[in-house]
Motif scaffolding. Structure first.
Motif, short mmCIF file in Angstrom:
data_model
loop_
_atom_site.label_atom_id
_atom_site.label_comp_id
_atom_site.label_asym_id
_atom_site.label_seq_id
_atom_site.Cartn_x
_atom_site.Cartn_y
_atom_site.Cartn_z
N ILE A 154 0.84 -1.20 0.00
CA ILE A 154 0.00 0.00 0.00
C ILE A 154 0.88 1.26 0.00
O ILE A 154 0.66 2.18 -0.78
CB ILE A 154 -0.95 0.01 1.22
N ILE A 155 1.90 1.26 0.86
CA ILE A 155 2.81 2.42 0.92
C ILE A 155 3.51 2.60 -0.43
O ILE A 155 3.62 3.72 -0.94
CB ILE A 155 3.83 2.26 2.06
N ASP A 156 3.98 1.50 -1.01
CA ASP A 156 4.66 1.59 -2.31
C ASP A 156 3.75 2.18 -3.37
O ASP A 156 4.17 3.02 -4.16
CB ASP A 156 5.16 0.21 -2.73
N LYS A 157 2.50 1.76 -3.40
CA LYS A 157 1.58 2.24 -4.42
C LYS A 157 1.18 3.69 -4.17
O LYS A 157 0.87 4.43 -5.11
CB LYS A 157 0.33 1.35 -4.52
N LEU A 158 1.20 4.12 -2.91
CA LEU A 158 0.86 5.51 -2.60
C LEU A 158 2.01 6.47 -2.89
O LEU A 158 1.80 7.54 -3.46
CB LEU A 158 0.45 5.65 -1.12
N ILE A 159 3.23 6.10 -2.50
CA ILE A 159 4.35 7.05 -2.62
C ILE A 159 5.58 6.48 -3.30
O ILE A 159 6.57 7.18 -3.46
CB ILE A 159 4.76 7.61 -1.24
N GLY A 160 5.54 5.22 -3.71
CA GLY A 160 6.71 4.58 -4.31
C GLY A 160 7.22 5.25 -5.56
O GLY A 160 8.39 5.15 -5.89
N HIS A 161 6.34 5.94 -6.27
CA HIS A 161 6.78 6.67 -7.46
C HIS A 161 7.55 7.93 -7.10
O HIS A 161 8.21 8.52 -7.93
CB HIS A 161 5.58 7.00 -8.35
N ILE A 162 7.46 8.33 -5.81
CA ILE A 162 8.17 9.52 -5.33
C ILE A 162 9.40 9.12 -4.53
O ILE A 162 10.51 9.59 -4.77
CB ILE A 162 7.24 10.39 -4.45
N LEU A 163 9.17 8.24 -3.55
CA LEU A 163 10.24 7.75 -2.68
C LEU A 163 10.18 6.24 -2.60
O LEU A 163 9.10 5.67 -2.41
CB LEU A 163 10.08 8.29 -1.25
N PRO A 164 11.32 5.56 -2.68
CA PRO A 164 11.30 4.10 -2.52
C PRO A 164 10.85 3.72 -1.11
O PRO A 164 11.17 4.40 -0.13
CB PRO A 164 12.76 3.71 -2.74
N VAL A 165 10.09 2.62 -1.01
CA VAL A 165 9.59 2.15 0.28
C VAL A 165 10.74 1.89 1.24
O VAL A 165 10.65 2.19 2.43
CB VAL A 165 8.72 0.89 0.11
N ARG A 166 11.82 1.35 0.74
CA ARG A 166 12.99 1.07 1.58
C ARG A 166 13.49 2.34 2.27
O ARG A 166 13.82 2.34 3.44
CB ARG A 166 14.10 0.47 0.72
N PHE A 167 13.51 3.45 1.52
CA PHE A 167 13.93 4.72 2.10
C PHE A 167 12.95 5.16 3.19
O PHE A 167 13.36 5.63 4.26
CB PHE A 167 14.02 5.81 1.02
N VAL A 168 11.65 5.01 2.95
CA VAL A 168 10.65 5.38 3.94
C VAL A 168 10.84 4.56 5.21
O VAL A 168 10.75 5.10 6.32
CB VAL A 168 9.21 5.20 3.36
N LEU A 169 11.11 3.28 5.06
CA LEU A 169 11.34 2.43 6.24
C LEU A 169 12.58 2.87 7.02
O LEU A 169 12.55 2.98 8.25
CB LEU A 169 11.47 0.96 5.83
N PHE A 170 13.66 3.14 6.31
CA PHE A 170 14.89 3.60 6.98
C PHE A 170 14.64 4.95 7.67
O PHE A 170 15.11 5.17 8.79
CB PHE A 170 16.06 3.72 5.99
N ALA A 171 13.93 5.83 7.01
CA ALA A 171 13.62 7.13 7.61
C ALA A 171 12.74 6.96 8.86
O ALA A 171 12.94 7.65 9.86
CB ALA A 171 12.93 8.04 6.61
N GLY A 172 11.80 6.02 8.79
CA GLY A 172 10.96 5.74 9.95
C GLY A 172 11.76 5.22 11.13
O GLY A 172 11.56 5.64 12.27
N VAL A 173 12.68 4.32 10.86
CA VAL A 173 13.55 3.79 11.92
C VAL A 173 14.41 4.92 12.48
O VAL A 173 14.56 5.08 13.70
CB VAL A 173 14.42 2.63 11.41
N GLY A 174 14.94 5.75 11.60
CA GLY A 174 15.76 6.88 12.04
C GLY A 174 14.97 7.87 12.89
O GLY A 174 15.47 8.41 13.85
N ALA A 175 13.71 8.10 12.51
CA ALA A 175 12.88 9.03 13.27
C ALA A 175 12.56 8.51 14.65
O ALA A 175 12.48 9.28 15.61
CB ALA A 175 11.58 9.29 12.50
N VAL A 176 12.42 7.18 14.78
CA VAL A 176 12.14 6.59 16.10
C VAL A 176 13.35 6.72 16.97
O VAL A 176 13.33 7.05 18.12
CB VAL A 176 11.72 5.12 15.95
#
Length: 176
Positions: A154-176
């Motif tokens: 779902i995340i990939d289909k919403l924003i994957g064309h803008i940001l790779p899901v892997r990047f979003v996951l790494f950013a989420g871990v970094g934010a925590v």
């Protein structure tokens, strides 16, 4: 999803169908699905548990609730009305699959959702009813990993064309 993609790429068939091997889907619906495609009424024909005449069979209420919630989560990426985007029972012509192929995520088990969300234009969908049957072989694959893969899709289909899901996951871990 990846097994379906491999199989679809390997076949020379003009139409491609997905049906589970655990006998929960009504295989007698396949000729009707093919007839709808041949009549040109749809880009994708879905065996649906959620249209009039269809049903969830003996699914526990909690499992039905989870399926309904997953369907609700899928709505923002569908771009076309489908009552049962979680269905693993569908048929489409090869050209429709080929148009979706470059953008497929191949994550998890919800290949229908991936195909519909990956098409450059919203597809015409016809849903045919069927009653979900009790599993005859194998076991459910539903576990925490499947739920994670679904959310990532779902995340990939919403924003994957803008940001790779892997990047979003790494950013989420970094934010925590």
């Amino acid at each position: 999803a990846s097994a379906f993609i491999e199989g679809a790429q390997a076949t020379l068939a003009e139409n491609i169908a997905a049906i589970d091997g655990d006998l929960q889907h009504d295989e007698t619906l396949l000729p009707k699905m093919l007839a709808v495609l041949r009549e040109g009424r749809a880009d994708i024909v879905v065996g649906s548990r959620h249209v009039e005449g269809g049903g969830m069979g003996d699914f526990a209420a909690a499992r039905v609730g989870m399926s309904n919630f997953a369907t609700l989560l899928a709505r923002p990426v569908l771009r076309t009305p489908i009552t049962d985007p979680m269905s693993g029972f569908f048929m489409l012509p090869r050209p429709v699959f080929d148009r979706a192929m470059p953008r497929l995520s191949a994550m998890g088990f919800k290949i229908l959702l991936d195909i519909v969300a990956s098409l450059p234009e919203p597809p015409r969908v016809v849903e045919l009813p069927y009653e979900f049957r009790t599993r005859q072989h194998g076991e459910s694959k539903l576990d925490a990993g499947v739920l994670k893969d679904y959310l990532l899709l779902i995340i990939d289909k919403l924003i994957g064309h803008i940001l790779p899901v892997r990047f979003v996951l790494f950013a989420g871990v970094g934010a925590v």
